[in-house]
Design a protein around this motif. Structure first.
Motif, mmCIF file in Angstrom:
data_model
loop_
_atom_site.group_PDB
_atom_site.id
_atom_site.type_symbol
_atom_site.label_atom_id
_atom_site.label_comp_id
_atom_site.label_asym_id
_atom_site.label_seq_id
_atom_site.Cartn_x
_atom_site.Cartn_y
_atom_site.Cartn_z
ATOM 1 N N ALA A 1 0.995 -1.008 0.230
ATOM 2 C CA ALA A 1 0.140 -0.052 -0.202
ATOM 3 C C ALA A 1 0.488 1.642 0.029
ATOM 4 O O ALA A 1 0.473 2.037 -0.210
ATOM 5 N N ASN A 2 2.237 0.683 0.253
ATOM 6 C CA ASN A 2 3.111 2.082 0.576
ATOM 7 C C ASN A 2 4.046 1.778 -0.141
ATOM 8 O O ASN A 2 5.122 0.724 -0.001
ATOM 9 N N ARG A 3 4.898 3.044 -0.877
ATOM 10 C CA ARG A 3 6.046 2.488 -1.344
ATOM 11 C C ARG A 3 6.529 3.931 -2.123
ATOM 12 O O ARG A 3 6.302 4.946 -1.907
ATOM 13 N N LEU A 4 8.517 3.781 -2.021
ATOM 14 C CA LEU A 4 8.786 5.070 -3.185
ATOM 15 C C LEU A 4 9.645 4.798 -4.092
ATOM 16 O O LEU A 4 9.788 3.676 -4.631
ATOM 17 N N GLU A 5 8.801 5.490 -4.836
ATOM 18 C CA GLU A 5 9.451 5.364 -6.157
ATOM 19 C C GLU A 5 10.559 6.495 -6.439
ATOM 20 O O GLU A 5 10.593 7.742 -5.860
ATOM 21 N N VAL A 6 11.494 5.789 -7.498
ATOM 22 C CA VAL A 6 13.240 6.879 -7.532
ATOM 23 C C VAL A 6 12.838 6.539 -9.246
ATOM 24 O O VAL A 6 13.548 5.824 -9.482
ATOM 25 N N ARG A 7 12.469 7.585 -9.804
ATOM 26 C CA ARG A 7 13.050 7.936 -11.103
ATOM 27 C C ARG A 7 14.684 9.164 -11.716
ATOM 28 O O ARG A 7 14.564 9.709 -11.043
ATOM 29 N N LEU A 8 15.085 7.768 -12.378
ATOM 30 C CA LEU A 8 16.397 7.913 -12.171
ATOM 31 C C LEU A 8 16.826 8.729 -14.059
ATOM 32 O O LEU A 8 16.370 7.917 -14.215
ATOM 33 N N ARG A 9 17.436 10.065 -13.809
ATOM 34 C CA ARG A 9 17.442 10.875 -16.075
ATOM 35 C C ARG A 9 19.133 10.751 -15.342
ATOM 36 O O ARG A 9 19.404 11.737 -14.830
ATOM 37 N N ARG A 10 19.483 10.299 -16.944
ATOM 38 C CA ARG A 10 20.922 10.187 -17.025
ATOM 39 C C ARG A 10 21.161 11.812 -18.422
ATOM 40 O O ARG A 10 20.153 11.340 -18.743
ATOM 41 N N PRO A 11 22.070 12.473 -18.622
ATOM 42 C CA PRO A 11 21.473 13.174 -19.456
ATOM 43 C C PRO A 11 21.841 11.960 -21.315
ATOM 44 O O PRO A 11 22.767 10.872 -21.427
ATOM 45 N N ARG A 12 20.954 12.245 -21.892
ATOM 46 C CA ARG A 12 20.733 11.463 -23.274
ATOM 47 C C ARG A 12 21.648 12.497 -24.757
ATOM 48 O O ARG A 12 20.445 13.895 -24.652
ATOM 49 N N GLY A 13 22.280 12.092 -25.422
ATOM 50 C CA GLY A 13 22.840 13.173 -26.723
ATOM 51 C C GLY A 13 23.566 14.169 -26.799
ATOM 52 O O GLY A 13 23.690 14.871 -25.024
ATOM 53 N N ASP A 14 24.162 14.205 -27.383
ATOM 54 C CA ASP A 14 24.972 15.714 -26.906
ATOM 55 C C ASP A 14 23.812 16.625 -27.776
ATOM 56 O O ASP A 14 23.245 16.917 -27.659
ATOM 57 N N GLU A 15 24.255 17.925 -26.824
ATOM 58 C CA GLU A 15 23.786 19.280 -27.452
ATOM 59 C C GLU A 15 22.987 19.306 -28.328
ATOM 60 O O GLU A 15 22.434 20.165 -28.647
ATOM 61 N N ALA A 16 23.320 19.204 -29.928
ATOM 62 C CA ALA A 16 22.704 19.845 -31.242
ATOM 63 C C ALA A 16 21.854 18.297 -30.931
ATOM 64 O O ALA A 16 21.081 18.506 -32.383
ATOM 65 N N GLY A 17 21.535 17.469 -30.269
ATOM 66 C CA GLY A 17 20.619 16.210 -30.360
ATOM 67 C C GLY A 17 20.870 15.400 -30.897
ATOM 68 O O GLY A 17 20.329 14.415 -31.016
ATOM 69 N N GLY A 18 22.096 14.743 -31.019
ATOM 70 C CA GLY A 18 22.335 13.458 -31.457
ATOM 71 C C GLY A 18 22.970 12.831 -31.149
ATOM 72 O O GLY A 18 22.203 12.513 -30.268
#
Length: 183
Positions: free
Chosen positions: A136-153
């Motif tokens: 009934a109780n939970r802790l959700e952790v969403r992790l994001r790392r940078p993706r792609g170069d600044e030009a979107g490549g």
């Protein structure tokens, strides 16, 4: 009652009781965040980790294990699916699950996670959409790392593989009401 069957009967609120966002600058800092989270965790807690490959899920779990004071090194349980790390002292065990290879609630139920849920801290990588109803109780952790170069490549990572991650932590259920999260 087994996990998948129990999940059919649990109703939980999908509104977080508490939430925070932060940027974690390095793997060392991710482990430190895990140790901080461990200070909030107790028997029966379910932690669901979500993020791409290399986002820091296992690194965070290493910090949680260190903070809980469990035995054995924490490594990704991808091919064994689940590992139990008993405490060195009086604290709870850590059940570390990698649901990446699981494709159904039935496969999750075969792990019998609900048998140890009340006596352990259970951390599930790749569990989003599968394990939320185990408790009934939970802790959700969403992790994001940078993706792609600044030009979107193409996806570009630093040579040392140590780059900042954005982390969103949300606590669901009455257990998390009023809890002060790290960050």
């Amino acid at each position: 009652m087994s996990g998948a069957h129990r999940a059919e009967h649990l109703h939980h609120d999908d509104t977080p009781q508490v939430a925070t966002r932060l940027v974690v600058p390095s793997a060392h800092a991710m482990r430190a965040l895990g140790r901080d989270l461990a200070g909030l965790l107790t028997d029966g807690d379910l932690v669901v980790l979500t993020g791409d490959l290399g986002a820091g899920k296992t690194t965070l779990t290493q910090g949680i294990g260190a903070g809980l004071g469990v035995r054995d090194d924490i490594t990704s349980p991808t091919f064994v699916i689940a590992r139990v790390h008993p405490p060195l002292g009086r604290g709870p065990s850590l059940v570390h699950v990698d649901a990446y290879l699981l494709s159904s609630i039935a496969e999750l139920d075969d792990l019998d996670l609900d048998a140890s849920l009340e006596d352990s801290v259970t951390v599930v990588e790749w569990g989003e959409g599968l394990v939320e109803d185990l408790a009934a109780n939970r802790l959700e952790v969403r992790l994001r790392r940078p993706r792609g170069d600044e030009a979107g490549g193409a996806d570009v990572a630093p040579v040392d593989g140590d780059e900042p991650r954005s982390v969103q932590i949300s606590g669901y259920g009455q257990r998390w009401r009023g809890v002060r999260l790290p960050g």
